[in-house]
Write a protein that holds these residues in place. Structure first.
Motif, PDB file in Angstrom:
ATOM      1  N   GLU A 195     -11.572  -0.821  17.916  1.00 16.40           N
ATOM      2  CA  GLU A 195     -10.160  -0.583  17.603  1.00 16.40           C
ATOM      3  C   GLU A 195     -10.026   0.303  16.382  1.00 16.40           C
ATOM      4  N   PRO A 196      -8.917   1.009  16.282  1.00 15.38           N
ATOM      5  CA  PRO A 196      -8.701   1.818  15.070  1.00 15.38           C
ATOM      6  C   PRO A 196      -8.641   0.918  13.836  1.00 15.38           C
ATOM      7  N   ARG A 197      -9.046   1.468  12.720  1.00 16.27           N
ATOM      8  CA  ARG A 197      -9.070   0.716  11.462  1.00 16.27           C
ATOM      9  C   ARG A 197      -7.962   1.247  10.541  1.00 16.27           C
ATOM     10  N   ARG A 198      -7.257   0.322   9.893  1.00 19.04           N
ATOM     11  CA  ARG A 198      -6.190   0.693   8.963  1.00 19.04           C
ATOM     12  C   ARG A 198      -6.804   1.307   7.699  1.00 19.04           C
ATOM     13  N   LEU A 199      -6.330   2.470   7.287  1.00 12.01           N
ATOM     14  CA  LEU A 199      -6.835   3.113   6.068  1.00 12.01           C
ATOM     15  C   LEU A 199      -5.846   2.912   4.925  1.00 12.01           C
ATOM     16  N   GLY A 200      -6.368   2.862   3.711  1.00 13.66           N
ATOM     17  CA  GLY A 200      -5.476   2.833   2.544  1.00 13.66           C
ATOM     18  C   GLY A 200      -4.724   4.167   2.496  1.00 13.66           C
ATOM     19  N   PHE A 201      -3.393   4.093   2.421  1.00 22.39           N
ATOM     20  CA  PHE A 201      -2.601   5.334   2.449  1.00 22.39           C
ATOM     21  C   PHE A 201      -2.390   5.770   0.997  1.00 22.39           C
ATOM     22  N   ASN A 202      -3.447   6.318   0.390  1.00 21.57           N
ATOM     23  CA  ASN A 202      -3.350   6.731  -1.009  1.00 21.57           C
ATOM     24  C   ASN A 202      -4.289   7.908  -1.284  1.00 21.57           C
ATOM     25  N   ALA A 203      -4.128   8.492  -2.478  1.00 16.77           N
ATOM     26  CA  ALA A 203      -4.875   9.708  -2.811  1.00 16.77           C
ATOM     27  C   ALA A 203      -6.379   9.454  -2.831  1.00 16.77           C
ATOM     28  N   ALA A 204      -6.805   8.261  -3.230  1.00 13.15           N
ATOM     29  CA  ALA A 204      -8.238   7.983  -3.316  1.00 13.15           C
ATOM     30  C   ALA A 204      -8.883   7.907  -1.933  1.00 13.15           C
ATOM     31  N   THR A 205      -8.094   7.538  -0.903  1.00 17.15           N
ATOM     32  CA  THR A 205      -8.663   7.391   0.445  1.00 17.15           C
ATOM     33  C   THR A 205      -8.523   8.674   1.265  1.00 17.15           C
ATOM     34  N   VAL A 206      -7.322   9.240   1.293  1.00 14.76           N
ATOM     35  CA  VAL A 206      -7.083  10.410   2.159  1.00 14.76           C
ATOM     36  C   VAL A 206      -6.513  11.606   1.387  1.00 14.76           C
ATOM     37  N   GLY A 207      -6.549  11.563   0.056  1.00 12.99           N
ATOM     38  CA  GLY A 207      -6.136  12.723  -0.746  1.00 12.99           C
ATOM     39  C   GLY A 207      -4.648  12.815  -0.995  1.00 12.99           C
ATOM     40  N   ILE A 208      -3.872  11.893  -0.437  1.00 10.26           N
ATOM     41  CA  ILE A 208      -2.410  11.966  -0.612  1.00 10.26           C
ATOM     42  C   ILE A 208      -1.815  10.562  -0.506  1.00 10.26           C
ATOM     43  N   GLU A 209      -0.671  10.361  -1.175  1.00 10.35           N
ATOM     44  CA  GLU A 209      -0.033   9.049  -1.188  1.00 10.35           C
ATOM     45  C   GLU A 209       0.910   8.880   0.012  1.00 10.35           C
ATOM     46  N   ARG A 210       1.167   7.623   0.379  1.00 11.52           N
ATOM     47  CA  ARG A 210       2.088   7.316   1.484  1.00 11.52           C
ATOM     48  C   ARG A 210       3.452   7.967   1.269  1.00 11.52           C
ATOM     49  N   GLY A 211       3.953   7.878   0.019  1.00 14.21           N
ATOM     50  CA  GLY A 211       5.283   8.411  -0.278  1.00 14.21           C
ATOM     51  C   GLY A 211       5.369   9.915  -0.018  1.00 14.21           C
ATOM     52  N   ASP A 212       4.266  10.643  -0.286  1.00  9.80           N
ATOM     53  CA  ASP A 212       4.268  12.087  -0.050  1.00  9.80           C
ATOM     54  C   ASP A 212       4.442  12.381   1.439  1.00  9.80           C
ATOM     55  N   ILE A 213       3.694  11.645   2.283  1.00 14.73           N
ATOM     56  CA  ILE A 213       3.791  11.878   3.736  1.00 14.73           C
ATOM     57  C   ILE A 213       5.165  11.425   4.241  1.00 14.73           C
ATOM     58  N   GLU A 214       5.679  10.309   3.721  1.00 17.83           N
ATOM     59  CA  GLU A 214       6.994   9.838   4.165  1.00 17.83           C
ATOM     60  C   GLU A 214       8.077  10.853   3.816  1.00 17.83           C
ATOM     61  N   SER A 215       7.879  11.583   2.716  1.00 18.83           N
ATOM     62  CA  SER A 215       8.869  12.585   2.311  1.00 18.83           C
ATOM     63  C   SER A 215       8.833  13.832   3.195  1.00 18.83           C
ATOM     64  N   GLN A 216       7.742  14.025   3.947  1.00 15.15           N
ATOM     65  CA  GLN A 216       7.697  15.167   4.874  1.00 15.15           C
ATOM     66  C   GLN A 216       7.262  14.664   6.262  1.00 15.15           C
ATOM     67  N   LEU A 217       7.798  13.471   6.604  1.00 15.93           N
ATOM     68  CA  LEU A 217       7.375  12.801   7.836  1.00 15.93           C
ATOM     69  C   LEU A 217       7.708  13.614   9.094  1.00 15.93           C
ATOM     70  N   ASP A 218       8.930  14.174   9.136  1.00 14.30           N
ATOM     71  CA  ASP A 218       9.331  14.939  10.328  1.00 14.30           C
ATOM     72  C   ASP A 218       8.365  16.091  10.571  1.00 14.30           C
ATOM     73  N   ARG A 219       7.971  16.738   9.459  1.00 18.56           N
ATOM     74  CA  ARG A 219       7.067  17.884   9.572  1.00 18.56           C
ATOM     75  C   ARG A 219       5.704  17.433  10.127  1.00 18.56           C
ATOM     76  N   VAL A 220       5.197  16.321   9.615  1.00 19.72           N
ATOM     77  CA  VAL A 220       3.870  15.853  10.053  1.00 19.72           C
ATOM     78  C   VAL A 220       3.936  15.384  11.510  1.00 19.72           C
ATOM     79  N   VAL A 221       5.038  14.714  11.903  1.00 19.24           N
ATOM     80  CA  VAL A 221       5.154  14.228  13.279  1.00 19.24           C
ATOM     81  C   VAL A 221       5.243  15.400  14.255  1.00 19.24           C
ATOM     82  N   SER A 222       5.983  16.454  13.852  1.00 16.96           N
ATOM     83  CA  SER A 222       6.087  17.602  14.767  1.00 16.96           C
ATOM     84  C   SER A 222       4.872  18.532  14.671  1.00 16.96           C
ATOM     85  N   HIS A 223       4.074  18.383  13.626  1.00 22.42           N
ATOM     86  CA  HIS A 223       2.824  19.167  13.507  1.00 22.42           C
ATOM     87  C   HIS A 223       1.663  18.208  13.250  1.00 22.42           C
ATOM     88  N   PRO A 224       1.264  17.451  14.292  1.00 17.02           N
ATOM     89  CA  PRO A 224       0.213  16.430  14.069  1.00 17.02           C
ATOM     90  C   PRO A 224      -1.107  17.035  13.607  1.00 17.02           C
TER      91      PRO A 224
END
Lengths: 169, 306
Positions: free
Chosen positions: A88-117
């Motif tokens: 099964e997929p594993r939940r990743l920490g949504f932060n700069a130390a894990t994936v280089g960016i914070e959850r809030g940053d992605i949430e602020s440009q969520l539409d863009r990321v969803v339309s450009h996966p």
């Protein structure tokens, strides 16, 4: 201001107040300071009414400004990764130390990321560079957990919704 | 009293008689002067020297922790969403090496500025490098509002010029303006957030009677604070209280002495509570509350007097 404290300062040697030397301002000095402050205030005020963060550091102060319905839902964006050999997929920490960016940053440009996966490739690349000893993810999954509220109380278990997926290259 | 002296009394009468033609404008001029005195108060340069230590040491802590995501942002250039000023200046996305160089420059020049070496140059270099760092921490989607006063402090502090710890007896209106601007920025961080809640919610009562704290607790609440989710009424009362003191925050610009200490202590307690409950510390704004205090009193007396 506690400027009155100044007169309480006493020179221990003379016993007299020491706040004697002053550096007053010329008309021009006052003028540009007044002008710059006014311009900044106008930009900051416009930032609020236009509801834009674009004028940082004089943008809108939107943090926690949106009203939330007591009978609405509480959404939280999540990130999962499918690793080779795992069921099964594993939940990743949504932060700069894990994936280089914070959850809030992605949430602020969520539409863009969803339309450009394909932007999830960047997160996979960051994960790989930040975790050189770990296996490389095969798939990145952007998801959302949704908790229903009734009169401000959460009802039932949170549900999960897939927002975007990306086969890692 | 000067009026007891016949010569002074005569002189005052003469002045009164000679200014009758300007009677209509005199009160206005007085008000204008009172405003300028409030806007550019004379404050001791020693206060500036202490405040600089607070701000520049905090900026080092900030870039290493709170806004420490700039180096990882070097790995995610595709997610760069430059802010207006960054677009205007054509600032490209940050690279990992670029971020590391910027970090080194900020730390070195903050240390120089805090100690008071090459004060103007080190101050302005911090303004530029820390400003760039801010574009790179805030320019990837989310813009944090707790940094407004800190960035403003980094911009206005170098305009004061040279200030030393032993300058307790020298006052400066340039310093007074810089501190007043930082104070206004701190207060507006709260006051304008009420305005924003009004605009974003359409009706301020929807915000206050809504589920914002519930939402925040569910998303990022500490374990000890989760039981409060059982009492939505209490959390709604908390929202009304927040609105009230955010709206009243400009009071800090006009009170003195114990009342001022009380206001500062109240906001410190508020931030401590939101930190313990939600992990929201607001430290970049918290540190700027120091601009309201007579910091020169922290300097040991034997160093204080010039």
């Amino acid at each position: 201001m506690v400027d009155s404290d100044l007169t309480a300062e006493v020179d221990p040697t003379t016993g007299r107040p020491t706040a004697s030397a002053k550096e007053p301002l010329s008309g021009w000095s006052i003028g540009w300071r007044l002008g710059a402050t006014l311009v900044a205030l106008v930009i900051l005020t416009c930032g609020q009414f236009l509801n834009t963060n674009d004028f940082f550091p004089l943008g809108s102060l939107t943090q926690y400004a949106t009203a939330k319905d007591l009978n609405g839902t509480v959404n939280s964006t999540c990130l999962e990764a499918q690793f080779p050999g795992e069921d099964e997929p594993r939940r990743l920490g949504f932060n700069a130390a894990t994936v280089g960016i914070e959850r809030g940053d992605i949430e602020s440009q969520l539409d863009r990321v969803v339309s450009h996966p394909e932007l999830l490739q960047t997160l996979a690349d960051s994960y790989e560079r930040l975790h050189p000893d770990d296996p490389k993810p095969e798939e990145m999954i952007l998801c959302r957990t949704v908790t229903q509220l009734e009169n401000g109380h959460s009802v039932g278990e949170p549900t999960k919704k897939i927002l975007a997926t990306w086969e890692v290259k | 009293m000067p009026a007891n002296d016949p010569k002074t009394a005569r002189s005052m009468r003469t002045k009164t008689l000679s200014t009758t033609g300007a009677e209509a404008t005199a009160p206005e001029a007085g008000r204008r002067n009172a405003f300028i005195r409030w806007f550019t108060p004379e404050i001791p340069l020693a206060r500036v020297a202490v405040f600089r230590v607070f701000i520049y040491v905090f900026i080092i802590i900030d870039v290493l922790t709170i806004s420490g995501d700039v180096i990882p942002h070097g790995w995610t250039p595709d997610l760069y969403q430059p802010l207006w000023l960054a677009r205007f200046l054509h600032i490209p996305p940050v690279s990992v090496l670029g971020a590391q160089i910027l970090l080194a420059a900020i730390i070195v020049f903050c240390l120089l500025a805090a100690v008071g070496i090459l004060q103007r140059i080190s101050g302005w270099i911090v303004t530029i490098t820390f400003g760039l760092w801010m574009f790179y921490t805030q320019g990837y989607g989310y813009v944090a509002h707790d940094h407004m006063a800190l960035v403003i402090a980094a911009i206005v502090l170098p305009t004061i010029g040279v200030a030393r710890f032993r300058d307790g007896g020298v006052t400066s209106a340039k310093a007074g303006w810089a501190f007043r601007v930082v104070q206004i920025s701190v207060v507006l961080t709260y006051f304008y957030s009420v305005l924003m809640k009004w605009i974003a919610s359409g009706n301020i009562t929807h915000w206050a009677n809504g589920a914002v704290i519930i939402w925040a607790l569910m998303r990022r609440g500490a374990e000890w604070s989760k039981p409060f989710l059982e009492w939505p009424g209490l959390l709604i009362a908390g929202q009304w209280a927040t609105l009230a003191f955010e709206f009243l925050s400009p009071v800090a610009l006009f009170v003195k002495g114990r009342w001022l200490y009380g206001v500062v202590a109240f906001f410190m307690l508020f931030h401590l509570m939101t930190y313990l409950a939600l992990g929201i510390h607001f430290l970049p704004t918290v540190i700027c509350w120091a601009a309201f205090l007579p910091l020169e009193k922290l300097i040991p007396k034997r160093f204080a007097i010039r």
